[in-house]
Write a protein that holds these residues in place. Sequence first.
Motif, mmCIF file in Angstrom:
data_model
loop_
_atom_site.group_PDB
_atom_site.id
_atom_site.type_symbol
_atom_site.label_atom_id
_atom_site.label_comp_id
_atom_site.label_asym_id
_atom_site.label_seq_id
_atom_site.Cartn_x
_atom_site.Cartn_y
_atom_site.Cartn_z
ATOM 1 N N UNK A 268 0.852 -1.193 0.000
ATOM 2 C CA UNK A 268 0.000 0.000 0.000
ATOM 3 C C UNK A 268 0.890 1.245 0.000
ATOM 4 N N UNK A 269 0.556 2.168 -0.863
ATOM 5 C CA UNK A 269 1.313 3.420 -0.915
ATOM 6 C C UNK A 269 0.921 4.286 0.277
ATOM 7 N N UNK A 270 1.913 4.907 0.860
ATOM 8 C CA UNK A 270 1.625 5.826 1.948
ATOM 9 C C UNK A 270 1.592 7.241 1.422
ATOM 10 N N UNK A 271 0.560 7.967 1.824
ATOM 11 C CA UNK A 271 0.520 9.392 1.522
ATOM 12 C C UNK A 271 1.144 10.136 2.685
ATOM 13 N N UNK A 272 1.774 11.242 2.360
ATOM 14 C CA UNK A 272 2.420 12.051 3.392
ATOM 15 C C UNK A 272 1.493 13.186 3.800
ATOM 16 N N UNK A 273 1.343 13.320 5.113
ATOM 17 C CA UNK A 273 0.733 14.517 5.684
ATOM 18 C C UNK A 273 1.885 15.349 6.205
ATOM 19 N N UNK A 274 1.929 16.610 5.816
ATOM 20 C CA UNK A 274 3.016 17.459 6.294
ATOM 21 C C UNK A 274 2.486 18.373 7.397
ATOM 22 N N UNK A 275 3.235 18.410 8.484
ATOM 23 C CA UNK A 275 2.916 19.324 9.573
ATOM 24 C C UNK A 275 3.951 20.429 9.600
ATOM 25 N N UNK A 276 3.512 21.631 9.889
ATOM 26 C CA UNK A 276 4.430 22.763 9.942
ATOM 27 C C UNK A 276 4.742 23.158 11.373
ATOM 28 N N UNK A 277 6.009 23.029 11.741
ATOM 29 C CA UNK A 277 6.476 23.568 13.028
ATOM 30 C C UNK A 277 6.814 25.029 12.741
ATOM 31 N N UNK B 241 9.176 9.921 11.140
ATOM 32 C CA UNK B 241 7.833 9.977 10.567
ATOM 33 C C UNK B 241 6.914 9.202 11.489
ATOM 34 N N UNK B 242 5.661 9.648 11.526
ATOM 35 C CA UNK B 242 4.721 9.107 12.515
ATOM 36 C C UNK B 242 3.419 8.741 11.826
ATOM 37 N N UNK B 243 2.907 7.512 12.079
ATOM 38 C CA UNK B 243 1.660 7.090 11.437
ATOM 39 C C UNK B 243 0.473 7.895 11.962
ATOM 40 N N UNK B 244 -0.354 8.337 11.029
ATOM 41 C CA UNK B 244 -1.574 9.064 11.380
ATOM 42 C C UNK B 244 -2.738 8.076 11.402
ATOM 43 N N UNK B 245 -2.851 7.328 10.312
ATOM 44 C CA UNK B 245 -3.795 6.202 10.196
ATOM 45 C C UNK B 245 -3.275 5.362 9.048
ATOM 46 N N UNK C 188 2.919 11.094 8.925
ATOM 47 C CA UNK C 188 3.209 12.497 9.182
ATOM 48 C C UNK C 188 4.704 12.774 9.055
ATOM 49 N N UNK C 189 5.035 13.791 8.257
ATOM 50 C CA UNK C 189 6.377 14.363 8.211
ATOM 51 C C UNK C 189 6.245 15.796 8.718
ATOM 52 N N UNK C 190 7.186 16.247 9.514
ATOM 53 C CA UNK C 190 7.125 17.607 10.037
ATOM 54 C C UNK C 190 8.347 18.395 9.566
ATOM 55 N N UNK C 191 8.072 19.606 9.105
ATOM 56 C CA UNK C 191 9.125 20.522 8.678
ATOM 57 C C UNK C 191 9.056 21.776 9.546
ATOM 58 N N UNK C 192 10.231 22.305 9.885
ATOM 59 C CA UNK C 192 10.240 23.623 10.498
ATOM 60 C C UNK C 192 10.009 24.645 9.388
ATOM 61 N N UNK C 193 9.382 25.745 9.753
ATOM 62 C CA UNK C 193 9.069 26.782 8.766
ATOM 63 C C UNK C 193 9.147 28.144 9.435
ATOM 64 N N UNK C 194 9.430 29.130 8.594
ATOM 65 C CA UNK C 194 9.538 30.513 9.045
ATOM 66 C C UNK C 194 8.349 31.291 8.489
ATOM 67 N N UNK C 195 7.764 32.126 9.327
ATOM 68 C CA UNK C 195 6.671 32.995 8.898
ATOM 69 C C UNK C 195 7.258 34.114 8.046
ATOM 70 N N UNK C 196 6.815 34.211 6.793
ATOM 71 C CA UNK C 196 7.317 35.241 5.884
ATOM 72 C C UNK C 196 6.412 36.468 5.921
ATOM 73 N N UNK C 197 5.091 36.230 5.815
ATOM 74 C CA UNK C 197 4.155 37.357 5.861
ATOM 75 C C UNK C 197 2.781 36.871 6.289
ATOM 76 N N UNK C 198 2.019 37.813 6.838
ATOM 77 C CA UNK C 198 0.665 37.513 7.267
ATOM 78 C C UNK C 198 0.595 37.215 8.756
#
Length: 132
Positions: free
Chosen positions: A1-10, A70-74, A79-89
């Motif tokens: 079964x193919x796994x789909x990635x859910x990305x979470x933003x830190x 990586x962490x199973x959601x279902x 789940x893969x998590x990436x750190x991210x920087x707020x650019x605008x908004x």
Amino acid sequence: MTQRVVVGGALCHEGRLLAARRSAPPEVAGRWELPGGKAEPGESVPEALVRELREELGVETEPLERIPGEWPVRPGLVLHVWTARLVSGEPLPLEDHDELRWLGPDELDSVDWLDQDRPAVAEAGRRLRGGA
């Protein structure tokens, strides 16, 4: 079964991490997560993160680096998590969330995180404390 990635933003800004409270589905409503969503076919995980944070929060972000692991959601979803920087908004709970909070490194345990988010939140907290 193919796994789909859910990305979470830190999503980090001024030494704090953004937490988002789920409003749906009912089994997770009221619990907190790192905002994000499923990568679409043909879309890179960093591209998915930028799109999802734009859709869910109305902000522009820059993905920085993936938090190891990586962490199973279902079944079929991981789940893969990436750190991210707020650019605008200014983040707003536009979809799937009813409240947002900026948490400092010592406040991360003050909300009830979804189980799959906890290891990445802990690592993001370590990075916040270390100034990374």
